[in-house]
Write an enzyme that holds these catalytic residues in place. Structure first.
Site, mmCIF file in Angstrom:
data_model
loop_
_atom_site.group_PDB
_atom_site.id
_atom_site.type_symbol
_atom_site.label_atom_id
_atom_site.label_comp_id
_atom_site.label_asym_id
_atom_site.label_seq_id
_atom_site.Cartn_x
_atom_site.Cartn_y
_atom_site.Cartn_z
ATOM 1 N N ASP A 62 -46.717 21.888 101.253
ATOM 2 C CA ASP A 62 -48.037 21.279 101.191
ATOM 3 C C ASP A 62 -48.774 21.848 99.988
ATOM 4 O O ASP A 62 -48.791 23.068 99.787
ATOM 5 C CB ASP A 62 -48.838 21.572 102.461
ATOM 6 C CG ASP A 62 -48.361 20.753 103.645
ATOM 7 O OD1 ASP A 62 -47.396 19.979 103.493
ATOM 8 O OD2 ASP A 62 -48.961 20.890 104.736
ATOM 9 N N HIS A 207 -45.851 26.313 101.774
ATOM 10 C CA HIS A 207 -46.986 25.941 100.918
ATOM 11 C C HIS A 207 -46.710 26.375 99.474
ATOM 12 O O HIS A 207 -46.179 27.462 99.242
ATOM 13 C CB HIS A 207 -48.272 26.604 101.419
ATOM 14 C CG HIS A 207 -48.706 26.117 102.769
ATOM 15 N ND1 HIS A 207 -48.131 26.587 103.939
ATOM 16 C CD2 HIS A 207 -49.626 25.188 103.137
ATOM 17 C CE1 HIS A 207 -48.697 25.979 104.973
ATOM 18 N NE2 HIS A 207 -49.603 25.128 104.506
#
Length: 265
Positions: A62, A207
């Protein structure tokens, strides 16, 4: 025999009691109907992982803030010849257009992570669609490709979000393994956590801006492969065709013809 004399005061008291009783019955009836309606509404659940016996999984990143480590992640993925999925927020796309192009050029999936990273379940239908379509347009402008995968910010969703995505011919994708890399665990802790939870069809959440993810990534790839797993982008992990998701978010095909997607070039 007692005779009840209906004085004005007693009449008012009697009418008040009747009114209160009627309101109570009405509220109870409304509440009951509301509960029945809520219970009858089908709960829409995104895809958390895929029903498969094959040892295959997907790694996803992400990207909402920061870009210092994206290049290092891409270089590691190239070194190991691994393709993954990056879920991008439009604000990130606007800030780092060259990185978006680079992600696409290196053969990775680009997924939609909303336009402004809001709590999607708190938005109405129109606002949800605006968040989705704005990010899609931004990615398409840079890459020529409009995302078909969506991940809700904070992992928060509701029925209308899943249905809106379905109407837009998109998949709502979550994860069944959270690395918790955003809490800055050590590289070893990240790898151990993922390896212990790994199963066929897993979708792993990482992430691009987490402190120790670049150090963990090569070890993670090696650990996954040591377990006999193949790593693919989410677009390849998800088979085409009609499907359902169970209470855990496992994606289950409802038509056998769909399994042919995985063999497409």
């Amino acid at each position: 025999m007692k005779v009840l004399i209906l004085t004005k005061k007693r009449i008012l008291i009697l009418l008040s009691c009747v009114l209160i009783a009627a309101l109570a019955i009405g509220v109870a009836s409304y509440s009951a109907n509301k509960v029945v309606a809520t219970m009858s509404e089908t709960r829409e659940i995104p895809i958390y992982y895929v029903d498969t016996r094959e040892k295959v999984c997907a790694i996803s990143f992400d990207a909402a803030w920061g870009n210092e480590q994206t290049a290092a992640l891409l270089d590691t993925l190239d070194k190991y010849d691994v393709k993954t999925t990056f879920f991008l927020v439009k604000q990130w796309v606007d800030s780092y257009p060259d990185s978006v192009k680079e992600i696409a050029a290196r053969g990775h999936d680009i997924g939609n992570h909303s336009a402004t990273h809001p709590h999607m379940a708190q938005l109405d239908d129109k606002s949800q669609r605006e968040e989705i379509t704005a990010c899609n347009k931004a990615v398409e402008t840079l890459t020529g490709y409009s995302p078909t995968l969506f991940r809700a910010p904070y992992g928060e969703y509701d029925n209308k979000l899943v249905r809106n995505l379905r109407d837009l011919d998109m998949y709502c994708v979550q994860w069944n393994i959270d690395s918790l890399d955003w809490k800055d665990p050590s590289a070893d802790e990240i790898v151990t956590r993922i390896r212990e939870k790994l199963c066929p069809g897993s979708i792993i959440l990482l992430h691009n801006g987490a402190k120790n993810t670049p150090e963990a990534l090569p070890r993670l790839i090696e650990a996954i492969r040591a377990e006999g797993y193949r790593i693919v982008p989410i677009s390849e992990l998800i088979p085409a065709g009609e499907y359902t998701t169970d209470h855990e978010g496992k994606m289950i095909l409802t038509n056998q013809k769909s399994t042919e997607k995985s063999s497409e070039p």
